[in-house]
Motif scaffolding. Structure first.
Motif, PDB file in Angstrom:
ATOM      1  N   ALA A 139      -4.832  -1.623 -35.493  1.00  0.00           N
ATOM      2  CA  ALA A 139      -4.630  -0.368 -35.022  1.00  0.00           C
ATOM      3  C   ALA A 139      -5.700   0.818 -35.266  1.00  0.00           C
ATOM      4  CB  ALA A 139      -3.174   0.217 -35.658  1.00  0.00           C
ATOM      5  N   ALA A 140      -6.332   0.539 -36.324  1.00  0.00           N
ATOM      6  CA  ALA A 140      -7.433   1.607 -36.582  1.00  0.00           C
ATOM      7  C   ALA A 140      -8.620   1.569 -35.770  1.00  0.00           C
ATOM      8  CB  ALA A 140      -7.700   1.973 -37.732  1.00  0.00           C
ATOM      9  N   GLY A 141      -8.661   0.570 -34.881  1.00  0.00           N
ATOM     10  CA  GLY A 141      -9.885   0.422 -34.129  1.00  0.00           C
ATOM     11  C   GLY A 141     -10.877  -0.465 -34.988  1.00  0.00           C
ATOM     12  N   TYR A 151     -15.656   7.329 -40.804  1.00  0.00           N
ATOM     13  CA  TYR A 151     -16.004   8.634 -40.121  1.00  0.00           C
ATOM     14  C   TYR A 151     -14.627   9.012 -39.333  1.00  0.00           C
ATOM     15  CZ  TYR A 151     -20.643   8.035 -41.779  1.00  0.00           C
ATOM     16  OH  TYR A 151     -21.684   7.662 -42.635  1.00  0.00           O
ATOM     17  N   LEU A 152     -14.296  10.306 -39.589  1.00  0.00           N
ATOM     18  CA  LEU A 152     -13.324  10.926 -38.725  1.00  0.00           C
ATOM     19  C   LEU A 152     -13.559  12.160 -38.065  1.00  0.00           C
ATOM     20  CD1 LEU A 152     -10.072  10.561 -38.738  1.00  0.00           C
ATOM     21  CD2 LEU A 152      -9.947  12.489 -40.606  1.00  0.00           C
ATOM     22  N   HIS A 181      -3.425  14.314 -34.021  1.00  0.00           N
ATOM     23  CA  HIS A 181      -4.202  13.069 -33.482  1.00  0.00           C
ATOM     24  C   HIS A 181      -4.908  12.913 -34.539  1.00  0.00           C
ATOM     25  CE1 HIS A 181      -4.195  13.825 -28.723  1.00  0.00           C
ATOM     26  NE2 HIS A 181      -2.775  13.671 -29.291  1.00  0.00           N
ATOM     27  N   VAL A 182      -5.728  13.842 -35.126  1.00  0.00           N
ATOM     28  CA  VAL A 182      -6.710  13.511 -36.385  1.00  0.00           C
ATOM     29  C   VAL A 182      -5.883  12.829 -37.398  1.00  0.00           C
ATOM     30  CG1 VAL A 182      -8.289  14.360 -37.796  1.00  0.00           C
ATOM     31  CG2 VAL A 182      -8.322  15.541 -35.760  1.00  0.00           C
ATOM     32  N   LEU A 183      -4.817  13.338 -37.805  1.00  0.00           N
ATOM     33  CA  LEU A 183      -3.865  12.979 -39.054  1.00  0.00           C
ATOM     34  C   LEU A 183      -3.605  11.455 -38.643  1.00  0.00           C
ATOM     35  CD1 LEU A 183      -2.371  16.329 -39.873  1.00  0.00           C
ATOM     36  CD2 LEU A 183      -4.064  15.043 -41.252  1.00  0.00           C
ATOM     37  N   TYR A 184      -3.022  11.341 -37.445  1.00  0.00           N
ATOM     38  CA  TYR A 184      -2.546   9.756 -37.145  1.00  0.00           C
ATOM     39  C   TYR A 184      -3.772   8.828 -37.129  1.00  0.00           C
ATOM     40  CZ  TYR A 184       2.043  11.269 -35.726  1.00  0.00           C
ATOM     41  OH  TYR A 184       3.542  11.433 -35.824  1.00  0.00           O
ATOM     42  N   ASN A 188      -3.864   5.740 -39.865  1.00  0.00           N
ATOM     43  CA  ASN A 188      -4.019   4.311 -39.516  1.00  0.00           C
ATOM     44  C   ASN A 188      -5.433   3.969 -40.192  1.00  0.00           C
ATOM     45  OD1 ASN A 188      -1.944   3.927 -37.640  1.00  0.00           O
ATOM     46  ND2 ASN A 188      -3.188   4.683 -35.891  1.00  0.00           N
ATOM     47  N   LEU A 189      -6.366   4.518 -40.323  1.00  0.00           N
ATOM     48  CA  LEU A 189      -7.686   4.197 -41.007  1.00  0.00           C
ATOM     49  C   LEU A 189      -7.276   3.797 -42.700  1.00  0.00           C
ATOM     50  CD1 LEU A 189     -10.244   6.741 -39.635  1.00  0.00           C
ATOM     51  CD2 LEU A 189     -10.360   4.102 -39.226  1.00  0.00           C
TER      52      LEU A 189
END
Ligand code: SF4
Length: 453
Positions: A139-141, A151-152, A181-184, A188-189
């Motif tokens: 899910a986190a890529g 990195y975010l 978006h950033v927080l989701y 996920n990460l």
């Protein structure tokens, strides 16, 4: 005679197409590569570790300095001769004519963040073979960085116009991602095992300015797209949160309180670039009138464990001996922990070349660079030596299985800062674990220690 048929499965299993990715440049470009890879993986593509084994090669370029452009062009040339099917993206993709002049047979060129175009160009060369039951994307890529840190990227582009920089020309003005978006993505990460988030953008403390700090919902609460609010929310995830590319706007002071309270990692990466007022003015640096020396002292009072990393440019046009001495005195006073230094290079399209200021000769640039590094080395080693005898939390980066390993303290960002080298690492300790380390020794860049019980 009855014929027997060989039973075939309802569909042929085809080999997955393979993509090679060469990612150059800064952590921001690495995040772009991660996003492209995540999309391609979700469509059934596999990564190839070699040019020869790849059906297509993507080169994510950097165009920041002349030397980076050369590195990018060389990498494209290498991929062209070894593979021949090459897609170029990233910062240098914003200037396709420069690439076509040297490599006319490149299949496609796209600018930074044009993920769909890159994926579209891959489809033109080799169609996806997608099997939703086989192709699993976390899910986190999919990440190119080790699993325990990520990195975010919170925004793209930049509203500043520093005269030595062409990033705003290449990437445009600031475009912030909504806070939710950033927080989701961050959540996920963390669910995927990440223990350290590295927050990046061109100007992290300006986050949200373009979207008027709009609120969005995360964990049942409205969250503002604002530096402090985002830092607070990320602090709820219970992992290390490291802030990069922060300019010292006044509101940064409040984030130091979060660091002192242990909510986010006590680390600030602030690219000061210079200290002498007229050089800063010629560079058109943001937030440089803000009495930084006094503020650094106040930050350290609030948060004594704060690590400050910065970068500087020597030899900017018009920099005099007096300006340079001012910078050295400033460094002695600021006592920064980590410093990188660049010799000024003119960049095509940067306005610094139009200021009509006298160029600094290369020999002077070289001498200033040596001097600055020597002054800073003394400061950095003294600051590291002061850690000897303390027990501090460290994140494990590598374990060799034979008692050796290296980790990083909260004061060390991956790839750019030092490491903490460990002896007698117990077998049960693995990469990504956060352990308490007794620091036994220090040199100019690194620390040495042992895991404390
Ligand atoms: S803040 Fe200045 S150096 Fe940084 S990206 Fe923006 S214009 Fe370039």
């Amino acid at each position: 005679m009855a014929k027997t048929a060989t039973k075939k499965s309802s569909k042929e299993i085809k080999a997955a197409p393979k993509v090679g990715v060469v990612s150059l440049g800064c952590p921001k470009a690495l995040v772009d590569s991660e996003r492209i890879i995540t999309t391609l993986r979700s469509e059934g593509y596999e990564l190839s570790g070699s040019y020869e084994g790849a059906d297509v090669v993507i080169v994510n370029t950097c165009g920041f300095l002349e030397s980076a452009q050369k590195e990018s062009l060389d990498a494209i040339g290498e991929a062209m001769s070894a593979n021949g099917k090459v897609i170029v993206t990233g910062c240098m993709g914003a200037e396709p004519e420069k690439i076509r002049a040297i490599h006319p047979k490149v299949h496609a060129i796209t600018g930074p963040h044009q993920y769909e175009s890159v994926v579209g160009a891959v489809h033109e060369i080799v169609k996806p073979v997608h099997d939703p039951f086989v192709d699993l994307v976390p899910a986190a890529g999919l990440k190119l960085t080790p699993r325990h840190y990520a990195y975010l990227k919170i925004s793209e582009g930049c509203n500043n116009r520093c005269t030595f920089c062409i990033i705003p020309k290449l990437r445009g003005d600031l475009v912030s991602r909504p806070a939710a978006h950033v927080l989701y993505e961050a959540e996920n990460l963390v669910k995927a095992g990440v223990k350290e988030l590295l927050v990046i953008s061109q100007d992290t403390s300006a986050y949200g300015l373009d979207i008027k700090y709009a609120e969005s919902q995360w964990r049942g609460k409205p969250r503002k797209a604002k530096f402090l609010d985002l830092a607070e929310a990320l602090g709820e995830l219970g992992v290390w949160v490291r802030m990069h590319y922060v300019y010292p706007y006044p509101h940064v002071d409040a984030v130091i309180d979060l660091m002192a309270a242990g909510k986010i990692t006590p680390y600030l990466d602030i690219p000061f670039q210079h200290a002498a007022p007229n050089v800063l003015k010629n560079m058109k640096r943001p937030a440089m009138q803000e009495k930084t020396l006094e503020r650094i002292k106040a930050w350290r009072k609030t948060c004594p464990d704060l690590t400050i990393r910065s970068s500087f440019i020597v030899g900017f046009p018009g920099e005099t001996d007096a300006d340079f001495e001012y910078l050295l005195d400033w460094l002695r006073e600021a006592q920064l922990d980590r410093v990188g230094c660049f010799k000024y290079e003119p960049v095509d399209g940067a306005t610094s070349e139009d200021l009509g200021l006298p160029e600094v000769p290369q020999s002077v640039k070289d001498a200033r660079w040596e001097k600055l590094m020597a002054v800073q080395q003394e400061i950095s080693s003294a600051r590291l030596a002061a850690k000897v005898g303390r027990t501090i939390p460290c994140i494990m980066d590598e374990v060799d299985g034979e008692g050796g390993g290296n980790a990083r303290s909260q004061g060390d960002a991956p790839d750019i800062d030092g490491a903490v080298y460990l002896r007698d690492v117990p077998k049960k300790v693995k990469a990504g674990d956060i352990v308490n380390v007794l620091i036994e020794d220090a040199d100019d860049y690194d620390l040495y220690g042992v895991i404390a019980e």
